[in-house]
Write a protein that holds these residues in place. Structure first.
Motif, mmCIF file in Angstrom:
data_model
loop_
_atom_site.group_PDB
_atom_site.id
_atom_site.type_symbol
_atom_site.label_atom_id
_atom_site.label_comp_id
_atom_site.label_asym_id
_atom_site.label_seq_id
_atom_site.Cartn_x
_atom_site.Cartn_y
_atom_site.Cartn_z
ATOM 1 N N ILE A 165 0.906 -1.307 0.206
ATOM 2 C CA ILE A 165 0.119 -0.079 -0.042
ATOM 3 C C ILE A 165 1.012 1.148 0.078
ATOM 4 N N ARG A 166 1.969 1.323 0.821
ATOM 5 C CA ARG A 166 2.822 2.536 0.930
ATOM 6 C C ARG A 166 3.492 2.656 -0.357
ATOM 7 N N VAL B 23 -5.546 15.372 6.939
ATOM 8 C CA VAL B 23 -5.337 14.087 7.309
ATOM 9 C C VAL B 23 -6.626 13.240 6.388
ATOM 10 N N VAL B 24 -6.006 12.230 5.513
ATOM 11 C CA VAL B 24 -6.991 11.494 4.734
ATOM 12 C C VAL B 24 -6.785 9.911 5.337
ATOM 13 N N PHE B 25 -8.071 9.388 5.808
ATOM 14 C CA PHE B 25 -8.156 8.162 6.462
ATOM 15 C C PHE B 25 -8.162 7.095 5.187
ATOM 16 N N CYS B 26 -7.477 6.276 5.100
ATOM 17 C CA CYS B 26 -7.415 5.309 3.865
ATOM 18 C C CYS B 26 -7.581 4.002 4.402
ATOM 19 N N THR B 27 -8.701 3.001 4.557
ATOM 20 C CA THR B 27 -8.986 1.915 5.263
ATOM 21 C C THR B 27 -9.900 1.007 4.703
ATOM 22 N N THR B 28 -9.910 -0.176 5.152
ATOM 23 C CA THR B 28 -11.013 -1.141 4.798
ATOM 24 C C THR B 28 -12.425 -0.820 5.473
ATOM 25 N N GLU B 29 -12.259 -0.135 6.861
ATOM 26 C CA GLU B 29 -13.233 0.073 7.856
ATOM 27 C C GLU B 29 -14.169 1.086 7.067
ATOM 28 N N ASN B 30 -15.304 0.697 6.610
ATOM 29 C CA ASN B 30 -16.338 1.420 5.908
ATOM 30 C C ASN B 30 -17.713 1.552 6.432
ATOM 31 N N ASP B 31 -17.857 1.365 7.416
ATOM 32 C CA ASP B 31 -19.135 1.425 8.077
ATOM 33 C C ASP B 31 -19.218 2.811 8.767
ATOM 34 N N VAL B 32 -20.421 3.468 9.042
ATOM 35 C CA VAL B 32 -20.736 4.843 9.440
ATOM 36 C C VAL B 32 -20.092 5.203 10.610
ATOM 37 N N ALA B 33 -20.162 4.179 11.718
ATOM 38 C CA ALA B 33 -19.545 4.486 12.847
ATOM 39 C C ALA B 33 -18.081 4.837 12.818
ATOM 40 N N HIS B 34 -17.217 4.056 12.060
ATOM 41 C CA HIS B 34 -15.724 4.227 12.021
ATOM 42 C C HIS B 34 -15.501 5.618 11.368
ATOM 43 N N ASP C 124 2.684 18.014 4.960
ATOM 44 C CA ASP C 124 1.441 18.873 4.603
ATOM 45 C C ASP C 124 0.236 17.988 4.734
ATOM 46 N N ALA C 125 0.336 16.745 4.578
ATOM 47 C CA ALA C 125 -0.692 15.793 4.198
ATOM 48 C C ALA C 125 -0.326 14.530 4.923
ATOM 49 N N VAL C 126 -1.179 13.749 5.434
ATOM 50 C CA VAL C 126 -1.072 12.322 5.901
ATOM 51 C C VAL C 126 -2.094 11.626 5.473
ATOM 52 N N LEU C 127 -1.570 10.373 4.827
ATOM 53 C CA LEU C 127 -2.684 9.393 4.064
ATOM 54 C C LEU C 127 -2.418 8.024 5.096
ATOM 55 N N LEU C 128 -3.585 7.739 5.879
ATOM 56 C CA LEU C 128 -3.308 7.182 7.225
ATOM 57 C C LEU C 128 -4.485 6.155 7.261
ATOM 58 N N LYS D 23 -10.003 1.534 1.120
ATOM 59 C CA LYS D 23 -9.245 0.596 0.152
ATOM 60 C C LYS D 23 -9.963 -0.656 -0.545
ATOM 61 N N PRO D 24 -9.947 -0.918 -1.638
ATOM 62 C CA PRO D 24 -8.758 -0.272 -2.298
ATOM 63 C C PRO D 24 -9.003 0.850 -3.000
ATOM 64 N N PHE D 25 -7.688 1.560 -3.498
ATOM 65 C CA PHE D 25 -7.972 2.897 -4.041
ATOM 66 C C PHE D 25 -7.097 2.719 -5.164
ATOM 67 N N ASP D 26 -7.305 3.780 -6.090
ATOM 68 C CA ASP D 26 -6.679 3.702 -7.502
ATOM 69 C C ASP D 26 -6.082 5.282 -7.610
ATOM 70 N N ARG D 27 -5.308 5.457 -8.639
ATOM 71 C CA ARG D 27 -4.798 6.861 -8.821
ATOM 72 C C ARG D 27 -5.853 8.047 -8.998
ATOM 73 N N GLU D 28 -7.102 7.615 -9.642
ATOM 74 C CA GLU D 28 -8.102 8.600 -9.892
ATOM 75 C C GLU D 28 -8.793 9.132 -8.452
ATOM 76 N N ILE D 29 -9.088 8.082 -7.801
ATOM 77 C CA ILE D 29 -9.559 7.976 -6.279
ATOM 78 C C ILE D 29 -8.680 9.233 -5.393
#
Length: 121
Positions: A13-14, A78-89, A47-51, A104-110
């Motif tokens: 991912i990194r 800060v942009v969270f980037c995770t598989t956790e996709n429920d509203v609570a998270h 300036d930014a964190v992809l987390l 996740k998964p993400f691509d160049r466009e996203i």
């Protein structure tokens, strides 16, 4: 050149994030857990964190809370980037100080679109 800290316990991912973000003009710093990410921020605030959320040593949510307490820690986008996709998270992340959230998964466009939305490119 803007600096982005990519925080994820997955080297794949990194690597993918690094390629995309370097292509859109970022200098990249990497960390494989929240503690190493916090140490990197203390040395030089990005300036930014992809987390990622789920990591060993210190998870993304704990890192975000500690980052926001640091001097200048309110400045990085800060942009969270995770598989956790429920509203609570998502709600928890935004309340903790995340600016955006992508799945996740993400691509160049996203990734490029999200960084444009928050004014980084």
């Amino acid at each position: 050149m803007k600096k982005c800290l990519v925080v994820d316990d997955s080297s794949v991912i990194r690597k993918v994030a690094r390629r995309i973000l370097e292509d859109i003009g970022f200098e990249i710093i990497e960390a494989e857990d929240g503690q190493k990410a916090l140490d990197a921020c203390k040395a030089s605030m990005p300036d930014a964190v992809l987390l990622d959320w789920n990591m060993p040593v210190m998870d993304g949510l704990e890192f975000l809370a500690k980052l926001r307490e640091e001097e200048g820690g309110d400045e990085p986008i800060v942009v969270f980037c995770t598989t956790e996709n429920d509203v609570a998270h998502i709600t928890k992340a935004i309340r903790a100080g995340a600016n955006e959230y992508i799945m996740k998964p993400f691509d160049r466009e996203i990734l490029s679109a999200k960084f444009q939305e928050v004014g980084l490119v």
